[in-house]
Design an enzyme around this catalytic site. Structure first.
Site, PDB file in Angstrom:
ATOM      1  N   THR A  11       0.832  -1.206   0.000  1.00 25.37           N
ATOM      2  CA  THR A  11       0.000   0.000   0.000  1.00 25.37           C
ATOM      3  C   THR A  11       0.870   1.261   0.000  1.00 25.37           C
ATOM      4  OG1 THR A  11      -0.165  -0.191   2.385  1.00 25.37           O
ATOM      5  CG2 THR A  11      -1.993  -1.084   1.104  1.00 25.37           C
ATOM      6  N   GLY A  12       2.057   1.157  -0.608  1.00 26.23           N
ATOM      7  CA  GLY A  12       2.935   2.323  -0.742  1.00 26.23           C
ATOM      8  C   GLY A  12       2.576   3.114  -1.992  1.00 26.23           C
ATOM      9  N   VAL A  14       3.208   2.696  -5.179  1.00 21.86           N
ATOM     10  CA  VAL A  14       2.672   1.934  -6.326  1.00 21.86           C
ATOM     11  C   VAL A  14       1.296   1.351  -5.993  1.00 21.86           C
ATOM     12  CG1 VAL A  14       3.046  -0.061  -7.845  1.00 21.86           C
ATOM     13  CG2 VAL A  14       4.963   1.445  -7.285  1.00 21.86           C
ATOM     14  N   SER A  40       1.272  -1.624   8.334  1.00 20.62           N
ATOM     15  CA  SER A  40       0.164  -0.866   7.729  1.00 20.62           C
ATOM     16  C   SER A  40      -1.195  -1.474   8.043  1.00 20.62           C
ATOM     17  CB  SER A  40       0.324  -0.831   6.207  1.00 20.62           C
ATOM     18  OG  SER A  40       1.564  -0.273   5.862  1.00 20.62           O
ATOM     19  N   CYS A 127      10.238   0.089 -14.316  1.00 18.68           N
ATOM     20  CA  CYS A 127       9.651   1.318 -14.884  1.00 18.68           C
ATOM     21  C   CYS A 127      10.494   1.902 -16.028  1.00 18.68           C
ATOM     22  CB  CYS A 127       9.460   2.368 -13.786  1.00 18.68           C
ATOM     23  SG  CYS A 127      10.850   2.515 -12.657  1.00 18.68           S
ATOM     24  N   GLN A 154      15.989   9.628 -13.404  1.00 19.62           N
ATOM     25  CA  GLN A 154      14.871   8.991 -12.712  1.00 19.62           C
ATOM     26  C   GLN A 154      14.415   9.773 -11.481  1.00 19.62           C
ATOM     27  OE1 GLN A 154      16.629   4.657 -13.933  1.00 19.62           O
ATOM     28  NE2 GLN A 154      15.020   4.610 -12.394  1.00 19.62           N
ATOM     29  N   SER A 157      10.254   9.444  -6.912  1.00 19.81           N
ATOM     30  CA  SER A 157       9.088   8.593  -6.621  1.00 19.81           C
ATOM     31  C   SER A 157       9.398   7.128  -6.884  1.00 19.81           C
ATOM     32  CB  SER A 157       7.874   9.025  -7.446  1.00 19.81           C
ATOM     33  OG  SER A 157       8.146   8.869  -8.827  1.00 19.81           O
ATOM     34  N   GLY A 158      10.375   6.852  -7.779  1.00 18.21           N
ATOM     35  CA  GLY A 158      10.785   5.473  -8.044  1.00 18.21           C
ATOM     36  C   GLY A 158      11.363   4.801  -6.807  1.00 18.21           C
ATOM     37  N   LYS A 211      18.901  -4.451 -15.184  1.00 17.32           N
ATOM     38  CA  LYS A 211      17.478  -4.761 -15.420  1.00 17.32           C
ATOM     39  C   LYS A 211      17.079  -4.239 -16.793  1.00 17.32           C
ATOM     40  CE  LYS A 211      16.049  -4.375 -10.562  1.00 17.32           C
ATOM     41  NZ  LYS A 211      15.508  -3.420  -9.561  1.00 17.32           N
ATOM     42  N   HIS A 240       9.984   9.719 -15.040  1.00 12.43           N
ATOM     43  CA  HIS A 240      11.344   9.354 -15.462  1.00 12.43           C
ATOM     44  C   HIS A 240      11.581   9.856 -16.891  1.00 12.43           C
ATOM     45  CE1 HIS A 240      11.744   7.058 -11.903  1.00 12.43           C
ATOM     46  NE2 HIS A 240      11.903   5.849 -12.385  1.00 12.43           N
TER      47      HIS A 240
HETATM   48  O1  3JN Z   1      14.291   3.548  -8.595  1.00 15.29           O
HETATM   49  C1  3JN Z   1      13.439   3.553  -9.490  1.00 15.29           C
HETATM   50  O2  3JN Z   1      13.166   4.570 -10.125  1.00 15.29           O
HETATM   51  C2  3JN Z   1      12.730   2.296  -9.804  1.00 15.29           C
HETATM   52  C3  3JN Z   1      12.909   1.280  -8.730  1.00 15.29           C
HETATM   53  C4  3JN Z   1      12.543   0.039  -8.870  1.00 15.29           C
HETATM   54  C5  3JN Z   1      12.776  -0.964  -7.857  1.00 15.29           C
HETATM   55  C6  3JN Z   1      13.153  -0.575  -6.571  1.00 15.29           C
HETATM   56  C7  3JN Z   1      13.424  -1.550  -5.604  1.00 15.29           C
HETATM   57  C8  3JN Z   1      13.326  -2.875  -5.906  1.00 15.29           C
HETATM   58  C9  3JN Z   1      12.629  -2.311  -8.166  1.00 15.29           C
HETATM   59  C10 3JN Z   1      12.182  -2.723  -9.511  1.00 15.29           C
HETATM   60  O3  3JN Z   1      11.003  -2.556  -9.831  1.00 15.29           O
HETATM   61  O4  3JN Z   1      12.987  -3.225 -10.286  1.00 15.29           O
HETATM   62  C11 3JN Z   1      12.944  -3.273  -7.179  1.00 15.29           C
HETATM   63  C12 3JN Z   1      12.898  -4.726  -7.488  1.00 15.29           C
HETATM   64  O5  3JN Z   1      11.812  -5.294  -7.525  1.00 15.29           O
HETATM   65  O6  3JN Z   1      13.983  -5.292  -7.657  1.00 15.29           O
END
Ligand code: 3JN
Length: 331
Positions: A11-12, A14, A40, A127, A154, A157-158, A211, A240
């Site tokens: 519930t953060g 995202v 939470s 993302c 980026q 908020s990510g 990734k 982003h």
């Molecule tokens: O930092 C960002 O802008 C995107 C972050 C994504 C993220 C942060 C922590 C763990 C991820 C992802 O979606 O790849 C993960 C993860 O699930 O590994």
């Protein structure tokens, strides 16, 4: 119309955005369950005129659930298998299953057909990968991509709601000449850039960079595409941006690339340099499309193009893409 029992796990930033997107897109919901950690649990959340109480995620939480949207974090590793064993389709925002050959990695505008072979889990890409690949796919179809060099810008908020609060607090601290407090990110982010997202790997790239490399190859189904990435956190609240340099196998003039992208669902071209029109994060914030501009030929190589790609990382980069996958699953 059939209605579905949906669970949202997390519930953060995202998880909250998933609620907004389900409501906006009028997803056919029967029951909604909000699951999170014990921290939470007990909090109330308003959705579609009703109040829902967050419950602590347990192995037994998924009985009767048709679709479980995991909003990221360690809950995927801990609970996705219980959701699948209960008969739910899991749509997972974390990286846990993305590179698993048994798990489709889906962007609905790019590879919707991959949803068909899921075995209970469908992964939502990172993302930064999503917005880049939405822009690359129609160009790849047209001229064949040989190599991509991408640098990202980026938003905080990510890194979650706490990182957004940190940017705000630090901005005030700098402007007031107060000591800057660093708690969430590795360094001060206000009035700074941090070329470090996620952890460093043994090849000296960050996990975020790898990734982008590995997920892009899987989604496009082409291991021969060469990709290299530099990912950077910038003091922007949401949205982003990416500078993307592409080398093609065949000629693709900038005018043709603009036309192809203009006719791509989910993409909006904003490219009018004379009037200072190009995509920017403050404009993309709150929208679902991927915005592309600054499309121009790179004359330093054969068949090269440069472009600038911007999108709302919490929406198309996470919540909207996940809900679009859910729509494919039920369609
Ligand atoms: O930092 C960002 O802008 C995107 C972050 C994504 C993220 C942060 C922590 C763990 C991820 C992802 O979606 O790849 C993960 C993860 O699930 O590994």
């Amino acid at each position: 119309m059939k209605k579905y029992n949906v669970a949202i796990v997390g519930t953060g930033a995202v998880g909250n955005k998933i609620l907004d997107v389900l409501e906006e897109r009028n997803f056919p919901l029967n029951n909604l369950k909000l699951l999170a950690t014990s921290r939470s649990a007990g909090k109330n959340v308003a959705f579609n005129g009703k109040t829902y109480t967050i419950e602590e995620t347990k192995a037994s939480s998924f009985e009767g659930i048709d679709i479980a949207l995991f909003a990221g974090g360690s809950a995927s590793k801990d609970f996705a298998s219980y959701a699948v064993n209960s008969g739910a389709v899991v749509i997972d925002n974390s990286s846990t299953f993305r590179m698993d050959p048994e798990v489709p990695l889906v962007i609905p505008e790019v590879n919707p057909e991959d949803v068909a072979w899921h075995k209970g889990i469908i992964a939502n890409p990172n993302c930064s990968t999503i917005q880049m690949v939405v822009a690359l796919k129609p160009l790849h179809d047209k001229a064949g991509i040989k190599r991509v060099v991408v640098s990202t810008y980026q938003a905080v908020s990510g890194a979650g709601a706490e990182a957004m609060e940190e940017l705000q607090a630090q901005s005030m601290q700098v402007l007031n000449n107060d000591k800057v407090q660093v708690n969430v990110l590795a360094h001060q982010i206000a009035f700074n850039l941090i070329p470090h997202l996620d952890v460093f790997l043994s090849n000296d790239y960050t996990k975020e960079e790898m990734k982008m490399v590995n997920e892009t190859k899987k989604i496009l189904g082409d291991k021969s595409i060469e990709i290299t990435a530099t990912t950077v956190r910038v003091p922007v609240f949401n949205g982003h941006s990416e500078a993307v340099n592409v080398e093609f196998k065949n000629p693709l003039p900038a005018d043709m690339a603009k036309e192809v992208l203009s006719n791509t669902p989910g993409v909006i071209v904003i490219d009018n340099p004379k009037d200072s029109q190009y995509p920017m994060p403050v404009f993309a914030d709150g929208k679902d499309e991927v915005f592309v501009g600054r499309i121009r030929e790179d004359n330093s190589v054969d068949y090269g193009l440069n472009m600038w790609v911007v999108s709302d990382n919490l929406r198309k980069g996470a919540a909207t893409n996940a809900v679009q996958i859910a729509e494919l699953v039920i369609s």
